[in-house]
Structure formats: C-alpha cells, structure tokens
Motif scaffolding. Structure first.
Motif, short mmCIF file in Angstrom:
data_model
loop_
_atom_site.label_atom_id
_atom_site.label_comp_id
_atom_site.label_asym_id
_atom_site.label_seq_id
_atom_site.Cartn_x
_atom_site.Cartn_y
_atom_site.Cartn_z
N GLY A 105 33.46 44.09 26.36
CA GLY A 105 33.88 42.75 26.78
C GLY A 105 32.92 42.06 27.72
O GLY A 105 33.18 40.93 28.14
N HIS A 106 31.81 42.73 28.06
CA HIS A 106 30.86 42.15 29.01
C HIS A 106 29.44 42.32 28.46
O HIS A 106 29.01 43.44 28.21
N PRO A 131 27.45 52.06 33.30
CA PRO A 131 26.94 50.73 33.70
C PRO A 131 27.86 50.03 34.69
O PRO A 131 27.38 49.29 35.56
N THR A 188 38.24 50.39 26.22
CA THR A 188 37.46 51.57 26.57
C THR A 188 36.76 52.06 25.31
O THR A 188 37.42 52.52 24.38
N LEU A 189 35.45 51.91 25.28
CA LEU A 189 34.67 52.32 24.10
C LEU A 189 34.69 53.84 24.03
O LEU A 189 34.21 54.52 24.93
N THR A 191 41.23 54.28 37.76
CA THR A 191 40.33 53.21 37.36
C THR A 191 39.00 53.37 38.10
O THR A 191 38.88 54.17 39.04
N MET A 245 27.09 44.95 29.82
CA MET A 245 27.30 46.36 29.48
C MET A 245 26.78 46.71 28.08
O MET A 245 26.66 47.89 27.76
N ASP A 270 34.71 58.06 29.27
CA ASP A 270 34.50 56.61 29.41
C ASP A 270 33.08 56.34 29.87
O ASP A 270 32.82 56.14 31.06
N GLN A 321 31.98 33.44 33.46
CA GLN A 321 31.56 34.66 34.16
C GLN A 321 30.08 34.93 33.94
O GLN A 321 29.47 35.72 34.66
N LEU A 322 29.49 34.25 32.93
CA LEU A 322 28.06 34.46 32.66
C LEU A 322 27.18 33.61 33.57
O LEU A 322 25.97 33.83 33.64
N ALA A 337 33.94 32.28 29.70
CA ALA A 337 32.49 32.46 29.58
C ALA A 337 31.78 32.04 30.86
O ALA A 337 30.58 32.33 31.03
N LEU A 397 43.36 49.06 18.17
CA LEU A 397 43.35 49.19 19.63
C LEU A 397 44.09 50.43 20.12
O LEU A 397 43.79 50.94 21.19
N SER A 451 50.28 48.74 21.15
CA SER A 451 49.42 48.63 22.33
C SER A 451 49.44 47.20 22.85
O SER A 451 48.45 46.72 23.38
N ILE A 488 39.27 51.27 22.57
CA ILE A 488 40.72 51.47 22.51
C ILE A 488 41.34 50.94 23.81
O ILE A 488 40.65 50.71 24.79
N ARG A 489 42.65 50.79 23.78
CA ARG A 489 43.33 50.27 24.95
C ARG A 489 43.70 51.40 25.90
O ARG A 489 44.36 52.35 25.50
N THR A 490 43.31 51.25 27.15
CA THR A 490 43.65 52.23 28.17
C THR A 490 44.07 51.46 29.42
O THR A 490 44.12 50.23 29.41
N PHE A 491 44.31 52.18 30.50
CA PHE A 491 44.71 51.56 31.76
C PHE A 491 43.55 50.89 32.49
O PHE A 491 43.76 50.15 33.45
N GLU A 492 42.31 51.17 32.09
CA GLU A 492 41.14 50.64 32.81
C GLU A 492 41.03 49.12 32.60
O GLU A 492 41.14 48.65 31.47
N THR A 493 40.82 48.39 33.68
CA THR A 493 40.74 46.94 33.55
C THR A 493 39.33 46.39 33.78
O THR A 493 39.11 45.19 33.62
N ALA A 494 38.39 47.26 34.14
CA ALA A 494 37.01 46.79 34.35
C ALA A 494 36.34 46.43 33.03
O ALA A 494 35.35 45.69 33.02
N THR A 495 36.89 46.95 31.94
CA THR A 495 36.37 46.65 30.61
C THR A 495 37.49 46.07 29.75
O THR A 495 38.67 46.31 30.01
N THR A 525 49.85 53.14 32.13
CA THR A 525 49.61 52.68 30.76
C THR A 525 48.77 51.41 30.84
O THR A 525 48.37 50.98 31.93
N PHE A 526 48.55 50.79 29.70
CA PHE A 526 47.76 49.55 29.64
C PHE A 526 48.55 48.34 30.13
O PHE A 526 47.97 47.28 30.35
N PRO A 569 31.79 35.85 26.92
CA PRO A 569 31.42 36.82 27.95
C PRO A 569 30.77 38.09 27.40
O PRO A 569 30.10 38.79 28.13
#
Lengths: 340, 340, 340, 340
Positions: free
Chosen positions: A276-277, D257, A250-251, D214, A280, D252, B54-55, B52, A211, B212, A240-247, C242-243, A312
């Motif tokens: 995670g969704h 999507p 972060t691929l 974000t 996507m 990202d 959320q689906l 789940a 991660l 992380s 990987i782990r980033t600050f973004e929470t929508a996913t 950060t995360f 999910p």
C-alpha cells in the motif's frame, strides 16, 4: 480422513462409528492408542461430506488428511514449474517476468506514457484496470470498454501483452476479446461462477489470492478454473488481512516457497497491493524475487499523486526503471535473468 | 481529511502541501502543534483520491476523518432501526425474526420436513441454498432452478417467505422471480456488479459480512446496494477469519452494537456459519439476541449427519425447537417478543 | 499422532519412517489409503518432539491428535464446572459473579466511591490495578504497594474480596499478601515463570486470554498453573486481536461454550477490554451471560472522562448499576441468579 | 490529537469540548468542514489520557496524530542506522550479521558441533536457549545455568559472542553474567518489568516482535528499554499470527522497510520461527536480506529430527553452510558483505 474419538468413548460408540463408515461404503481401520482411539477411513470419497461424522456419538473431531486439490497439486508427471506463455511473456521459466502499469486506465496519454516506460525498463507485460472493484459506489469505476480499447492500443504499440481484471460473468467474453490474460481480483477469488466462466475462455488467467484466503483456498480456486480444462494459471500473492495497520495488507512472501512446494503453477508477487506504500515496493519486490517468485506485478503511474486510485502505492516511471535495475543482481543471484 | 506532516517538515514543505490542496479546489487549515504540523482539508471531496497526498514531500501520513458511507449511516431523519418487511417477516421491529432451513436444498421430502419444523417452532422465514458457493469444484453445487422451485413450494405450504443466495449477475432475474429476499453471501460481499444487480431488483437483500471485512466494509457494501435506490437491506454478522481454529470463524457479536450505532439498518446474526459447530449454536444464538440483534439465521437439517454440506453446524429440527423455546426469555429480557 | 506420507512416497520411505518410530519405542500402524499412506503412532509420548518426524524422507506432514492439556481438560471425575471460591465470591455455581472496579487505583476517594457503588449494585468482587502494564514508559505505571493497601482498605469496608494483577515474579509474594485473587494479564498469559510462581502461592488465579492466544493456548497456560498443584483457576475471555478496528479487540464469545466443553474451569468475560468502548459494554455483557459465562469483569470509574487509563471503556457507577439490573432477567433466562 | 465531532453535533457540544480541552491546559483549534467539525488539540500532552475525550457529548471519535515513541523514532541527529556492537559482531553496518545455533542447548557435544559449524560457515554470533518458554509444562524447560555455561564455553572456543533468552526478572543478573546479548522473546515483548530490568544491565538486547504486536507496539517495547538509558537494541521480526495454517507464523518482511523508515535501530529477521519449516528457511532468509535486513537469526541443529524442540524448523549444519553461500550474491546485490 481420521476420526478421533473422545477420551472416554465407549466400545459401543466406536462400533457405531465403524458401522456408519461402512454404511457409506468405506473401510474403517480403528487404532487403539494409549489415551484415545482413532479410526482411519479409507475409500475414494468426498471428504467434506464425511466431516459431518463429528456429530456421531463419542466422536471428538474429524481430521482431514488428504489435500482437497488434485490438478493444482504437485503431480508426478510435471517436473518443476509449469510454463505459462502469454504471447512473448513467459511465466515459470528462467526469466523473471514483470507486469507493470497503472491501477486504472485513466486516459490515452497517461497510459501511453506508462506503457512506453514499462517496455523501456524491461517489463514483459502491461497491466491496467478498465473495470474497477471500488469499495465506494461514489468513486471512479473504470473506463470500461473504452479502457480495454486503450489497453489494446498501448499493447500493440509496445508489443507488450496485457492483463486486465474481469469482475462480472457477463463481461468475460467482452474482456477476453481484448485481453491477453484475464485477472481474477482478490475480492473475486471465491466468485465460483466467475472462475468457471473465465476458465472456459481458455485464456491464461492471473489468479490473485483473496484477502483472507489460505494457501489451500488459493489452490482450490485454481482447481476450479483447472476443472474446466484450462490449466494456464499464474498465481499471485498480494497480501492478506492482519491486525497490522502500518501496511495496507501483510505481504505473505512465505506463500512463494509454499506454493512452489504444493503446486506446479507459477507464482508472481504484487508488492503494490501487498504493502500500500510506494516507498515499500522496491524492498518487497527484491524480497519476492529472492524468495523465488517467477515474476512481479507492480503499479506504475505517470503522476502517482494525481492518480484516481492507488496513488499511494504506485511507482513513478523513473522509480520503476530504478527498481528494474536493482532487481537484476537479485535475479541473477537466484539463477534468473530479467532482461527482456 | 487531515494531513500530518513529518516531525522535521520545513515551512516550505508545509506551503507546498497547502498549495497542492488549494490547487485541487479545497481549503487548507494548518495547525502548528508542539511536535508536528497538521493541515486540515475542507471541501466536498472524494477522500480516496486525496490519500495520494501522502506522497507529497514532508508528509508523514494522511488521516481520514469522514465516514465514507452516507445512506447506510445513521441519518437525522431516521429514528431507531429501519423496518424491512419481507411479506409477514419483519426485521427491525420489536419481534425477533428467525430465518431457518437447510444449508442446501437436497430433496423435496427433506426440505418439506424442515420447513414444517421451522414454521411449527416459530421461525418467520425459510432459508435454503439452490446455488451453492462450494470451495471444491468436485462437490455438490446445488439443485439450481429445481431447488428454487422446491423452496417456492415449501414456502407456499408453510406461509413462510424464503431467502436464497444468488452468486452470479446472470442469475439475479431468475432467482428474484422465485425468492422473497435475495442473499449476498460472505464471499460475494465485495462482488460489486452483483451488489448493483441485486439492488436493482428492488427486492429485500440479506447482506452477509465478508470473512475479512471490517464493519466499515460491510456498510460500504450496503451503500453500493442503496446507491441503486434499494434501501431494503438486512445486515448479517456471520463470523470473521482469525487465528482461532476451535471455531470455523470467529463470530463478532460486537458488530451488533457497532452496526446499531453507525447505521439504521437491521442486523441479524448467523451462529451456524459463525461457529461451524452445532453444539455452539444455542449459546451463540442466545448471546446474539441478548446483544440486541433483530433476528437470527440458523441452519436446520432433518438429518445433519447425512447433510451434503454444513452438516457439522446444522441443528436437528428438535434442537431448533428447543432453541426457539430457550430464546423466549432472553428476547423478553431485552424487550423483544419472538412468537409468530 | 498420525504421520501422513507424501502422495508418491515409496514403500522404502514408509518402512524408513516405521523404523524410526519403533526406534523411539513407539508402535507404528500403517494404513494404506486410496491416495495416501498414513502411519498412526501409538505410545505414551511427548508429541511435540515427534513433530520433527515431518523431516523424514517421504513425509508430507504430521497431524497431532491428542489434546496437550490434561488437568485443565474435562475429566471423568469432575461433573459440570469446578467451583472456585474467593471468600464470599463463588465462580462456577448458579450465581453469576460480577467483578468490577477501576482500571487503575488512582486515589483513596475515587476507589472508595467506586467500591461502594459496586457493592451496592450487587457486584461480588472488586478489581483495580496497582501495577499497570502500560504500553508507554511515559504514562502512569500504578500506585504500586500503596495501591494494594487502598484496595485492601476498600475491600474491608465493603466486604468485597479483590483481584489485582501481578506482572513480575519478584512481586508475587507481596501482591499475594494483600490480594484475594491474583490476575495474570493478557500480555503475561505465556509468561511461564510468572504462571508457576503465581500457581505456587495457592491463591485463586484469574487467567486472562492472551491477545493472540487460541483457546488451546489458554488451556495450556492454565495447565502450567495447575501443574504446580493449584487448581483454583478462573479463565477470562477478554478479546483477541483481529483486523477489525471499530473495536479495541474482538470479543470472542464463542470461547465460552468452547471452554465449557473442553474444560471444567469456570469462565468469566471482560467486555471492557473486549470492546474498548463503554457504549458497547452493556450489549456484550448481556451477550456473555446469555452465552453461559459464569461471571463478568467490568471496568467502572467514578469519572471515566478523567480516568488516567481505560477511560473510554469504563462505565460510570450509574451505568454499572443500570447494567446490573438489565442483567437480571438474562441471568434468570439461562438459569442463573445474580443478586448478592 | 484531533477530536472528530459527530455529524449532527450542536454548537453547544463543540463549545463544551473546547471548554474541556482548555480546562486540561491545552489549546483547541476547531475547524468547521462541509460535513463535520474537527477540533485539533495542541499541547505537550499524554495522548493516551486524552482518548477519554471520546466520551464527551457530541464526539464521534478521537484520532491520534503523534507517534507515541520518541527515542526509538528516526531522530534528526542520527543518520542511517545506529550501529550496535556485540563484541566482534556488528549490527547495522555494511556487513550482514548472521546469528545461528540450536533452539535449546541440549548437550555439550551437540552445541560444540553446531558452534563449530556456524563459525566455519561465516556466522557472526551463536544462539541457544538455556531457559525455554515452552507452551507445555511437561516438556523440556532448558538446561538452565548449565546451559549458560556450555554456551560460554562454545563461545570462547569459537570466538563467537552469544545471545540467549532471559524470561524472568529474577534471572536477568545471572544470564547477563554469561551472555554477550540478552534476548527478549516474542511472548515477553510486552513484559514491561522484564524490559526495564534487561535495559538496566546495559547489555545489548535482541528484542523479538510479539505474535500479535504491531510495528508500533514493537517500537514502544524498544522505547521501554531505551527509557532506562540503554539504546543498544536490535529489533527482530519473527512472524505474526494470522489465519494461515501452512506456516507456524506469517513472516512479515514488510516490517523491515517499515522499521527502517520509522526507526534508526538495526533489524534482523528470524526465518525459522517465522515459518516453522526448515524447507522454507532458505527462501525467506534470502528474501529478508533482499528486503534490507541487517542480519538474520537462524536455528541450526546437528540432527534436527532428534531435536527436543523446534526440530521441524532447524537447518542441519550442511544446510546452514549452503544457505550462507547462497546469501552472498544477494547480500552483494543490496550492497552488503557477509564474509566474517
């Protein structure tokens, strides 16, 4: 290794560093610049050790120059991508290799249904967890050996080889008796005893990026396995782990061209954990193929809304079939085929 | 668990979700807001599974409400911080407990010199690695059992108990025979079989935060150990991975007040790994004490510029002594003592 | 600048790179190592430009060696920390300088109450926002010039100079007519026209670190202002992204010793934005002082639960008074005083 | 908004919170769970303000439920993607729209050569910087108005409309007189006065995601512009800051999507800034198209190794032509055309 002296370093300090370098048996090449002096260190060395030179008087910092991995690196004798065969499934060739299956093996019926669907849609390999690394001790931890037996059965029925995760050095032999390929999960990418133990089985290994692992960290983990003499490694980008929470993660698809340039090992992408969704997954699976991945690993479940884990992010069997069809023209556009 | 419906969700979709919730044996409480409908789910449940939901059709997302850890959480019956005793070293009391020693055990003489220095300066515990998680397979991997024996000897000579890392489930018994406290390293914080195995020894555990890992992840790792019946856990903040390159990791000192609020377990801080530079260690050690840490873990080496690992972040014995003196008034300012 | 050739680079490629370097008017010093050749480039150069050398045939990568900032760097002629005076408030001396006040100016009465409390508790300077950078266009954007006038009035009544943020080049003159010190907010740290404009006023500047800015980025932003001839800059660490989600930002206190080593400018810490939670502010304020900060910036509100912005991270006046008392022994422990 | 009470909260504390909620004019719906009580707040409210409720006695935390953006959100009346026209260039339709050109305008000849190449290869729009946000005050800052004039000339010659960055509110009118589309750079994504000013020109806006923003932050920045009445916004993913150092930023692509699901605005991807290496651009450009992007923004230079900025990430004209050809089958595979 280049040692960068401080802006105001004295000649005596430079001489002191040169003396220490020579005392370790290396050559020292000082270069006096306009603002700074740098000293290049030449020799066959353990760079990590030399990083302590930053403590010498007058030193600003030490810049590493060499790449620390060798076997995993692009090597003159290997042209293109190393081909890894896992029975009929081939990673690194012209065919795109898709691994699919449930997060965890939950039941014989469910697994059978998914395995059939994966095979019918053109998947090349089955996945499924028998030992699960769960963040909570209170949730389902996997069917353990019974799960391995179910995977073996589903594999024999469909002709698809299977990969499953091993998390414990004590379990490596057992899992290796059943599985066609051993998976090192993201949380164990730097579990060094496990890397060695898995390497020594001689089995093909699916190595997932940690991660918070850089691309160099991932290649160093591959180097660990390869240093046991086992070079059958498929690398897996999974977010990987980033600050973004929508996913969920972060691929990092730029890992695909980066790994292709720095290494000769094949690369697959896991868009399920990577996002995670499930909504996507198709977009990112297509993107991974377009970026040049050698394959994909996708979570598929017969009823995602009832999955005990990763629901999910799991595709239904029908969604997986649709994805496989949608991938065909993308694969073709980058010179790959996908049909089984 | 709160299920948030999409802005345009229909009444039928809301009813569908409520039906599914009830089908799982939970109660559903819909609340119709100005813009949105949310459905609160009540029941004693495995929340992860419910994600789940959320689906389901019309659902926007699922918001978790409960904390997933229980034993590691603040509990009404525990006032203040749980006190963990490791022989004469006490974590969570009014005394600040400082663990110090080399990254790796390299030689009998070196370790003896450091141990003596640590004891003389008021350190409460000795540290040293016998099995080292090295990112390169080509570098020193530790003295293994011989290193454990040297640690034991140094411990007996100085009266300081010692902590050392265990990385492999197969080594837990061996390491536990020698060590007073077992360390779970950052890279193994989510090595769940290792957490269980270490927990079952009944020995005190020093649990380092992963590179992380969120604060919640750290408490879930503690929960894993605690679910084996072993509650003797000291948490250790040691820096997280961020984009900053001036430091090896970013030491997250806000973890100290956060862990104090969310948990009853004692917290120590490792400013050596947390920064990667010995010149930063004193400032961050002082900051950690001021922030309310119950102790510190500091790397000390008799000759850092010759250390086989972590040289750049190791204090000399003299620097450690100076640090211990500098910490006294800070400790006093926050109501702690530090003298042995 | 060091150019690192690829492992298998040919002699012709090395010659090609050397030729290009010379063509730009620089000297080239090739060093042939065991595995690699590197070429050191010497000359008074714009390094950024030379980074394009990574495109030359046979080049692996280009390693920058020099620091890109000069005025903000430690300079031989400046011993210790540069002292910045803002009326009676002094940054970089032996006294710890605390700036406090509400996030936004909301009303005359509220501001007066807070200003009085700040002065009484030993605060050296007042803060308050008249123009607010809000992430939503639908929320309170500040009282604008009326807010500046209220700040001026509160400042005159208490004798505390004040700092306030300016977000727009068009407003710099207006804000500078009222304020004693101009604040560049985190989101504008790389708003280069604003940096220049603020620099040209000659007023002292409080420069906050950006959410994703490295320490080098922060010093480059300072360099921008200093290149206008205005060296009156106080740097402010206020947390990075950060995360971790338990805190609003991750307060990077290691920035304090790092900035002290790399630069001569004074450094203050903002534990309010750095954590996002008022219950964390005292611990992190104490830690900042222990780490060697020259001062603090703290949000204080007469009724945080009714604040229009940043309520969750604002201290009450009573909490601020308690904090100031708690800071005294910490300040003393690191050789500072705090009384006004 | 859901207020989550602490595990041991008393009935009096719950009543207190309900009273405060009602005092603000909202409805309160308490739900008593097995472990916790939560209180749903209903009303048409400024959520940010209510976050201060976390300060009330017995409250654990406040969970936001609503999305804070409205105009930028998916709206029932808008089906699919909003189409934004910039002269002949169309974003959000079936055609893939590629913007290309140099990082900075450097000379008339260079720009003319690139513009001709972009047009010939099927690019739909020209880019080029006249005002450059450089991290160093000592490097080339752009040709300013002369650069705008050159862009206009190149645009007229080729028939390609052009986009250029505006960094300063004082320059918006000037830049808007020349440019067909105004770019908000990553470092200005939360420069709120600039967002408003650019919005008010009524010109189409290319809004780049900030380095630590974000997806929600990006949509809030779009909301700022849209709240001025200007809805002609194209969103641009250009990489975020992470711990990975192999790339300049981490591109990202899952933002594509995600933005398509949460918003109706068209999305383009900038693989040049997103990776920092020209050798990665083709792979990531293809991946972006496969992921569903409405277009691309690519840096092209007549001689990247001599570019004054961003050379390492700029394609040559020939490389750009090859990329455009390689994109055709990918575009077709996802139902798009790319020919001009």
């Amino acid at each position: 290794m280049v040692i960068v002296m401080q802006a105001g370093a004295t000649e005596a300090q430079v001489e002191g560093v040169i003396g220490t370098i020579k005392g370790f048996g290396f050559q020292a090449h000082p270069i006096h610049g306009v603002n700074l002096t740098v000293i290049a260190v030449v020799g066959d060395k353990t760079q990590e050790h030399l990083e302590a030179f930053q403590l010498l008087e007058g030193v600003d910092h030490v810049a590493r120059i060499d790449k620390p991995y060798k076997l995993a690196a692009r090597r003159p004798e290997i042209v293109g991508t190393t081909v890894i065969e896992v029975g009929p499934a081939i990673f690194g060739g012209s065919r795109l290799t898709v691994i699919a299956g449930p997060c965890a093996v939950e039941s014989e019926e469910g697994l059978r249904e998914v395995a059939r669907g994966v095979a019918a849609a053109g998947g090349a390999m089955l996945r499924g967890g028998a030992y699960k690394p769960r963040t909570s001790p209170y949730t389902f931890q996997g069917m353990r050996e019974a799960g391995l037996a179910l995977l073996k059965m589903a594999s024999q029925r469909t002709g698809l080889p299977f990969v499953t995760e091993v998390m414990d050095t004590r379990m490596v032999d057992l899992v290796a008796r059943y599985a066609d390929m051993l998976q090192i999960g993201a949380r164990n990418m730097q579990n060094f005893p496990l890397l060695s133990e898995v390497g020594q089985t001689g089995k093909p290994v699916l190595l997932k990026r940690g991660l918070s692992s850089t691309i160099e960290d991932l290649l160093m983990a591959a180097e660990y396995i390869m240093s046991t003499g086992n070079e059958k490694i498929v690398l897996c980008e999974r977010g990987i782990r980033t600050f973004e929470t929508a996913t969920r993660n972060t691929l990092d698809l730029s890992a695909v061209p980066a790994l292709k340039r720095f290494s000769h090992l094949p690369v697959v992408v896991d868009p399920s954990h990577g996002t995670g969704h499930s909504w996507m997954v198709p977009a990112m699976a297509k993107a991974a193929v377009a970026a040049g991945a050698d394959g994909l690993m996708v979570e598929v479940h017969q009823a995602p809304e009832r999955a005990v884990s990763d629901g999910p992010q799991s595709l239904t069997i029908a969604e997986f079939q649709a994805l496989m069809e949608a991938l065909q023209p993308i694969a073709k556009a980058v010179g790959r085929s996908i049909c089984p």
